[in-house]
Scaffold this motif. Sequence first.
Motif, short mmCIF file in Angstrom:
data_model
loop_
_atom_site.label_atom_id
_atom_site.label_comp_id
_atom_site.label_asym_id
_atom_site.label_seq_id
_atom_site.Cartn_x
_atom_site.Cartn_y
_atom_site.Cartn_z
N LEU A 31 0.85 -1.18 0.00
CA LEU A 31 0.00 0.00 0.00
C LEU A 31 0.89 1.24 0.00
N ASP A 32 0.58 2.20 -0.87
CA ASP A 32 1.34 3.45 -0.90
C ASP A 32 1.08 4.27 0.36
N ASP A 33 2.13 4.93 0.86
CA ASP A 33 1.94 5.86 1.97
C ASP A 33 1.16 7.06 1.46
N ASP A 34 -0.03 7.28 2.02
CA ASP A 34 -0.87 8.38 1.52
C ASP A 34 -2.05 8.55 2.47
N TYR A 35 -2.91 9.54 2.13
CA TYR A 35 -4.12 9.76 2.90
C TYR A 35 -5.24 8.85 2.40
N TYR A 36 -5.95 8.21 3.34
CA TYR A 36 -7.06 7.31 3.04
C TYR A 36 -8.20 7.60 4.01
N ARG A 39 -15.17 8.80 9.02
CA ARG A 39 -14.97 9.55 7.78
C ARG A 39 -13.87 10.61 7.88
N ARG A 40 -12.96 10.46 8.82
CA ARG A 40 -11.81 11.35 8.89
C ARG A 40 -10.69 10.83 8.01
N GLN A 41 -9.87 11.75 7.53
CA GLN A 41 -8.73 11.32 6.75
C GLN A 41 -7.66 10.74 7.66
N LEU A 42 -7.04 9.66 7.20
CA LEU A 42 -5.95 9.03 7.93
C LEU A 42 -4.75 8.94 7.01
N TYR A 43 -3.59 9.25 7.54
CA TYR A 43 -2.36 9.00 6.79
C TYR A 43 -1.93 7.57 7.12
#
Length: 227
Positions: A20-25, A42-46
Amino acid sequence: MAAAALALSGCAVLGNVAQLDDDYYRVIHRPAADTLAALASRRQLYVQQRADTLLLTPDAPTGRPLTYRYRLQPNNRLWLLRRRLDLDVFTIPFKVRPPQGGVPVQLNTNFNAAIYVGRRLDFYSLRTKRTTPFGNTPHIRATGLGYGAFIGAGSTFITDDVTFTTRPTAADYEGVVLHGGLAAIYDARAFNIGLAAGIDQLLGPDGPHWVYQHKPWFGVLFGLDLN
């Protein structure tokens, strides 16, 4: 033609992902009674993947962000969503043109290409799977959809049969067309394939006399993901 220049497009990808790429999900589905319940609103997680463990860091407007460790489970799937910008180049190997001006259904196999930019939604299903005698390993399955706008150029054969009246140009020739439209695409990892619907504008003096000027067509897309 201005209306044709802006179009929606869809993309899809289906297959296994090794890392999995390091990114916001965003967490869009989790197992019942999961410890991620507080983070899945529904919050963004890095997200960072470390073997079978995910490091989850919520956005922190103030203060030092907290990172949570989440270990993937063999029988419980975790679903993540990532949004990103998408840029593709397409070729359109053929267009099907509905009947127009007394001309029956036409299959145009001339050269056509297009470029589009849009938003992409990638869905990831994560769990562990026993694939070696030493234990479980991460198993990630990816599915993607997208939307955007595309515009391109191509060619078409111009004759008296595809014009309404006596046209300014007497000779038969390959005309240049500009096109735009809607598409739904499946990403086969090595290439993209999909269905498209659009309209054309013939350039030159024969444009106003062409029976397919600004008329819809349907076709197949093959594409290359540039990012």
